[in-house]
Design a protein around this motif. Structure first.
Motif, mmCIF file in Angstrom:
data_model
loop_
_atom_site.group_PDB
_atom_site.id
_atom_site.type_symbol
_atom_site.label_atom_id
_atom_site.label_comp_id
_atom_site.label_asym_id
_atom_site.label_seq_id
_atom_site.Cartn_x
_atom_site.Cartn_y
_atom_site.Cartn_z
ATOM 1 N N ALA A 203 0.843 -1.208 0.000
ATOM 2 C CA ALA A 203 0.000 0.000 0.000
ATOM 3 C C ALA A 203 0.870 1.247 0.000
ATOM 4 O O ALA A 203 0.572 2.239 -0.693
ATOM 5 N N ALA A 204 1.941 1.204 0.754
ATOM 6 C CA ALA A 204 2.854 2.357 0.771
ATOM 7 C C ALA A 204 3.497 2.560 -0.599
ATOM 8 O O ALA A 204 3.680 3.693 -1.058
ATOM 9 N N LEU A 205 3.818 1.448 -1.255
ATOM 10 C CA LEU A 205 4.412 1.569 -2.586
ATOM 11 C C LEU A 205 3.411 2.147 -3.584
ATOM 12 O O LEU A 205 3.769 2.962 -4.435
ATOM 13 N N ARG A 206 2.162 1.703 -3.484
ATOM 14 C CA ARG A 206 1.146 2.249 -4.408
ATOM 15 C C ARG A 206 0.917 3.737 -4.137
ATOM 16 O O ARG A 206 0.741 4.532 -5.059
ATOM 17 N N ALA A 207 0.907 4.081 -2.872
ATOM 18 C CA ALA A 207 0.766 5.503 -2.539
ATOM 19 C C ALA A 207 1.952 6.300 -3.078
ATOM 20 O O ALA A 207 1.801 7.437 -3.544
ATOM 21 N N GLU A 208 3.105 5.702 -3.037
ATOM 22 C CA GLU A 208 4.301 6.361 -3.578
ATOM 23 C C GLU A 208 4.170 6.544 -5.085
ATOM 24 O O GLU A 208 4.585 7.570 -5.632
ATOM 25 N N ARG B 20 1.349 6.867 -6.736
ATOM 26 C CA ARG B 20 0.351 7.906 -7.006
ATOM 27 C C ARG B 20 0.886 9.294 -6.681
ATOM 28 O O ARG B 20 0.575 10.253 -7.353
ATOM 29 N N ASN B 21 1.652 9.374 -5.659
ATOM 30 C CA ASN B 21 2.177 10.667 -5.203
ATOM 31 C C ASN B 21 3.686 10.544 -5.079
ATOM 32 O O ASN B 21 4.223 10.393 -4.000
ATOM 33 N N PRO B 22 4.363 10.604 -6.215
ATOM 34 C CA PRO B 22 5.816 10.388 -6.168
ATOM 35 C C PRO B 22 6.493 11.433 -5.316
ATOM 36 O O PRO B 22 5.973 12.524 -5.099
ATOM 37 N N ARG B 23 7.659 11.063 -4.904
ATOM 38 C CA ARG B 23 8.398 11.948 -4.007
ATOM 39 C C ARG B 23 8.773 13.248 -4.693
ATOM 40 O O ARG B 23 8.818 14.296 -4.089
ATOM 41 N N ARG B 24 9.007 13.149 -6.001
ATOM 42 C CA ARG B 24 9.444 14.372 -6.676
ATOM 43 C C ARG B 24 8.318 15.388 -6.741
ATOM 44 O O ARG B 24 8.538 16.556 -6.971
#
Lengths: 194, 174
Positions: free
Chosen positions: A36-41, A43-47
């Motif tokens: 789930a954390a990876l999918r959230a990442e 959707r909302n990339p760090r950049r």
């Protein structure tokens, strides 16, 4: 455990303890939480997260520019001579003679601290309040360099112009070297003889 | 051919527990270790290097090890005064909750001893407690040859034995 053999006892204890040392297990569902954390990442990339700070940075930059502009506008500008800058007070000027009311000068026009108004009667003198000599505005600030002066300095630095030689005013030329002879003081024999 | 996202997902499902063990061996805290697991896979995902990695397990272990070391609290200590005596008597035939308590105290005593080891020995020994981690993988995580790993493990074990022997001679553990 054999109490007579402490070495074996220690070995056995170490083996047992080391086998349990990292025996903890993660809580159930950790894989799903990680995914789930990876999918959230995704959707909302760090950049994109740091892009939130772009408006804030732009605002901060604008504030800094405004502060610099305000600060630079408060810098003392070259103060012209007090005679030019001072204007007569807006009230009626003092007159040295009666009947000179029509000689009131236009208060909006610049005038010197001591203005002589042409009047048909006796001479009318408008006296303005002269600032005290210790006022900072009395002492002019060095005027900024003109365009030509800046160009000349640039050319001098670039070597386009020869360095200026000191100009000696006429009459101050170096005098030819003067030889000073040794001073000899002769004994005063003549006086003794006389 | 699988997409990179699917690769990451399969790696997560296959190696999460292993990464957790590596993190827990250093942090000794379940919540912190789980945070390290999450951070480790996020780094894997961001790096995009997973398709190019030949040996995934040591690679993951190395990332988790570094992330965990960044989170180690040097002031973290365990109060082990009375625990030490109870821990060393763990081989009695306890059962149930009492046995579990004694095992926890045994591990706590071991941790207290491991903390006193030099760092190079401590890291090798701690990683060796992670199941299925051999000397080769430990060497890849620490960046040292396998022979050095074996030497360090031997020296660490010797030091632990000496510390335990000295502690027993002091009247404890009898």
């Amino acid at each position: 455990m054999d109490p007579d053999n402490p070495g074996r006892k220690i070995d056995a204890w170490l083996d047992d303890a080391l086998s349990r040392y990292s025996g903890a297990e993660p809580r159930a569902g950790i894989e799903n939480r990680v995914l789930a954390a990876l999918r959230a990442e995704e959707r909302n990339p760090r950049r994109r997260r740091w892009m939130v700070w772009v408006p804030a940075a732009a605002t901060a930059a604008a504030v800094i520019v405004a502060m610099v502009a305000v600060y630079s506008s408060r810098k003392p500008s070259p103060v012209p001579s007090p005679i030019e800058s001072k204007r007569a007070p807006a009230g009626p000027p003092e007159t040295t003679a009666a009947g000179a009311g029509d000689a009131v000068a236009d208060s909006s026009a610049p005038r010197e601290s001591r203005t002589v108004v042409q009047a048909p009667g006796p001479e009318t003198v408008v006296s303005a309040a002269t600032p005290p000599l210790h006022s900072p505005s009395v002492f002019p600030v060095p005027a900024p360099l003109s365009e030509q002066e800046r160009l000349a300095i640039t050319a001098l630095r670039c070597g386009l112009l020869p360095p200026a030689k000191p100009q000696i005013p006429p009459g101050d030329e170096l005098l030819p070297q003067v030889e000073i002879q040794e001073i000899r003081i002769e004994p005063l024999n003549d006086l003794e003889q006389s | 051919m699988r997409t990179p996202a699917t690769d990451v997902e399969s790696v997560v499902r296959e190696h999460t527990r292993f990464v957790f063990k590596v993190a827990y061996s250093i942090l000794r805290n379940v919540e912190d270790a789980e945070d390290v697991v999450q951070e480790t896979f996020l780094r894997v995902h961001r790096s995009g290097e997973l398709p190019n990695v030949r040996e995934v397990r040591p690679w993951l272990a190395r990332i988790a090890w570094r992330v965990a070391l960044d989170r180690v609290n040097p002031r973290q200590e365990i109060a082990l005064g009375p625990l030490m005596e109870a821990g060393f008597q763990a081989h009695a035939k306890e059962t149930g909750a009492e046995q579990l308590l004694v095992q926890q105290e045994q591990v706590a005593l071991l941790h207290r001893l491991i903390v006193t080891l030099p760092e190079e020995l401590r890291h090798a020994l701690v990683l060796s407690t992670v199941e299925e981690m051999n000397s080769v993988e430990i060497g890849k995580v620490l960046g040292i040859p396998e022979a050095s790993v074996r030497t360090r493990l031997f020296r660490a074990r010797q030091m632990l034995k000496e510390k335990l022997a000295a502690w027993m001679e002091g009247g404890h553990g009898s």
